[in-house]
Write an enzyme that holds these catalytic residues in place. Structure first.
Site, mmCIF file in Angstrom:
data_model
loop_
_atom_site.group_PDB
_atom_site.id
_atom_site.type_symbol
_atom_site.label_atom_id
_atom_site.label_comp_id
_atom_site.label_asym_id
_atom_site.label_seq_id
_atom_site.Cartn_x
_atom_site.Cartn_y
_atom_site.Cartn_z
ATOM 1 N N SER A 10 0.805 -1.215 0.060
ATOM 2 C CA SER A 10 0.035 0.046 0.141
ATOM 3 C C SER A 10 0.860 1.281 -0.141
ATOM 4 O O SER A 10 1.710 1.626 0.894
ATOM 5 C CB SER A 10 -0.838 0.117 1.187
ATOM 6 O OG SER A 10 -1.435 1.353 1.247
ATOM 7 N N HIS A 35 -1.488 -1.443 -3.666
ATOM 8 C CA HIS A 35 -2.661 -1.077 -3.268
ATOM 9 C C HIS A 35 -2.874 0.319 -2.864
ATOM 10 O O HIS A 35 -1.779 0.750 -2.259
ATOM 11 C CB HIS A 35 -2.569 -1.802 -1.857
ATOM 12 C CG HIS A 35 -4.052 -1.740 -0.860
ATOM 13 N ND1 HIS A 35 -5.072 -2.712 -0.986
ATOM 14 C CD2 HIS A 35 -4.310 -0.776 -0.018
ATOM 15 C CE1 HIS A 35 -5.914 -2.408 -0.016
ATOM 16 N NE2 HIS A 35 -5.579 -1.052 0.699
ATOM 17 N N ASP A 37 -4.954 3.409 -1.351
ATOM 18 C CA ASP A 37 -5.850 3.490 -0.303
ATOM 19 C C ASP A 37 -6.561 5.184 -0.649
ATOM 20 O O ASP A 37 -5.890 6.123 -0.490
ATOM 21 C CB ASP A 37 -5.463 3.897 1.125
ATOM 22 C CG ASP A 37 -4.840 2.386 1.648
ATOM 23 O OD1 ASP A 37 -6.055 1.457 1.520
ATOM 24 O OD2 ASP A 37 -3.870 2.030 2.059
ATOM 25 N N MET A 39 -9.252 7.635 0.229
ATOM 26 C CA MET A 39 -10.215 8.062 1.499
ATOM 27 C C MET A 39 -10.737 9.440 0.970
ATOM 28 O O MET A 39 -10.073 10.436 0.600
ATOM 29 C CB MET A 39 -9.269 8.362 2.781
ATOM 30 C CG MET A 39 -8.637 6.861 2.966
ATOM 31 S SD MET A 39 -7.614 7.272 4.259
ATOM 32 C CE MET A 39 -6.722 5.632 4.186
ATOM 33 N N HIS A 68 -8.424 0.710 -3.213
ATOM 34 C CA HIS A 68 -9.607 0.430 -2.125
ATOM 35 C C HIS A 68 -10.075 1.820 -1.713
ATOM 36 O O HIS A 68 -9.706 2.797 -1.244
ATOM 37 C CB HIS A 68 -8.374 0.275 -0.835
ATOM 38 C CG HIS A 68 -9.076 -0.198 0.499
ATOM 39 N ND1 HIS A 68 -8.553 -0.329 1.596
ATOM 40 C CD2 HIS A 68 -10.722 -0.268 0.701
ATOM 41 C CE1 HIS A 68 -9.309 -0.436 2.488
ATOM 42 N NE2 HIS A 68 -10.445 -0.499 2.093
ATOM 43 N N MET A 70 -12.505 4.096 -0.062
ATOM 44 C CA MET A 70 -12.881 4.290 1.391
ATOM 45 C C MET A 70 -13.794 5.691 1.046
ATOM 46 O O MET A 70 -13.385 6.746 1.844
ATOM 47 C CB MET A 70 -12.092 4.336 2.414
ATOM 48 C CG MET A 70 -11.333 2.882 2.860
ATOM 49 S SD MET A 70 -9.749 3.040 3.735
ATOM 50 C CE MET A 70 -8.459 3.128 2.251
ATOM 51 N N MET A 161 -10.999 -5.824 6.655
ATOM 52 C CA MET A 161 -10.165 -5.142 7.472
ATOM 53 C C MET A 161 -9.793 -5.454 8.785
ATOM 54 O O MET A 161 -10.674 -6.189 9.292
ATOM 55 C CB MET A 161 -10.924 -3.719 7.706
ATOM 56 C CG MET A 161 -11.135 -2.997 6.430
ATOM 57 S SD MET A 161 -9.760 -2.388 5.303
ATOM 58 C CE MET A 161 -8.763 -1.527 6.470
ATOM 59 N N ASP A 194 -6.329 -6.499 5.402
ATOM 60 C CA ASP A 194 -5.699 -5.212 5.408
ATOM 61 C C ASP A 194 -5.747 -4.512 6.746
ATOM 62 O O ASP A 194 -6.907 -4.397 7.217
ATOM 63 C CB ASP A 194 -6.430 -4.264 4.179
ATOM 64 C CG ASP A 194 -5.936 -2.814 4.012
ATOM 65 O OD1 ASP A 194 -5.015 -2.636 4.620
ATOM 66 O OD2 ASP A 194 -6.568 -1.974 3.345
#
Ligand code: DX5
Ligand code: ZN
Length: 237
Positions: A10, A35, A37, A39, A68, A70, A161, A194
């Site tokens: 990540s 990966h 992330d 957000m 991913h 979020m 998670m 994760d």
């Protein structure tokens, strides 16, 4: 064990001023995936990066990219992330169902649900496939595993998670372990874990049945990232 453990690094813990170098390090260290992330400061209490960075990542690595998400209303962004070059698009189950009372309001985290809106989840899983990408459904630690049972047959990948999402460098929640085993007992696809994965926690994670390990701080903080990837992958042997 004979299990092919994949390592997904990540970039949340990399030096974003040196993103290309960080991606090169993922490749030369033997990582299987990158990966990313994403957000939005609403689904989680932090803001990170979006499709523009995914397209930059795409230009600098040949590794498959897992985005991913979020974020609230992920359906509005599936096309953007697909066009930006994500290979796997991971959606939070908590975006498809009524939130628990304790986390319904703005600023209340972690977001959790007790039942899934199957129709809208299936619609977005299908949309991701329409773009030729791999859908993955993600569960926060407090959302019961059973909510995804109805959509499990249409998935090749589930991400559990093992921290409440929002930040790298958090402590692994051991409550993830029975959830991994329980999912493995009825799901043959990829089980991605994760949050807080490191040399102390990864053996139990793999033993419980996960085959894809996400790591941010452990990998980017390692004095020998290639050895770190090798040791994680060796857990499957
Ligand atoms: C947390 C993110 C994770 C995070 C992992 O919200 O989804 O991917 O980057 O960080 P580490 O490996 O440091 O726990
Ligand atoms: Zn993540």
């Amino acid at each position: 064990m004979g299990l092919n453990v994949l390592v997904s690094t990540s970039v949340l813990s990399c030096d974003f001023g040196k993103l290309a170098e960080a991606l090169k390090l993922c490749e030369t260290s033997g990582a299987d995936r990158v990966h990313v992330d994403v957000m939005d400061g609403h689904f989680v209490p932090n803001i990170s990066i979006g499709p523009v960075i995914v397209s930059a990542v795409r230009r600098y690595t040949r590794l498959p990219i897992a985005a991913h998400l979020m974020i609230e209303n992920p359906w509005d962004y599936i096309e953007s992330f697909a066009l930006a070059g994500a290979d796997i698009i991971a959606l939070h189950a908590e975006c498809y169902g009524e939130r628990r009372l304790a986390c319904r309001a703005y600023g209340e985290y972690p977001k959790e649900i007790d039942s899934l809106d199957i129709v809208s989840a299936q619609r977005d899983i299908a949309l991701i496939r329409k773009f030729g990408k791999e859908p993955c459904l993600v569960l926060n630690p407090g959302t019961p595993l059973s909510v995804i049972d109805p959509v499990l047959p249409s998935l090749n990948s589930v991400l559990l998670m093992s921290v409440n999402p929002g930040f790298s460098g958090q402590k692994f929640m051991s409550s993830a372990l029975p959830r991994i085993s329980s999912l493995r007992s009825r799901f043959q696809g990829d089980i991605v874990v994760d949050g807080g994965v490191n040399e102390a926690t990864a053996p139990d994670v793999v033993r419980a049945g996960a085959n894809v390990l996400v790591t941010a701080s452990y990998f980017f903080g390692s004095p020998d990232p290639a050895a770190t990837v090798r040791s994680l992958k060796a857990l499957g042997q």
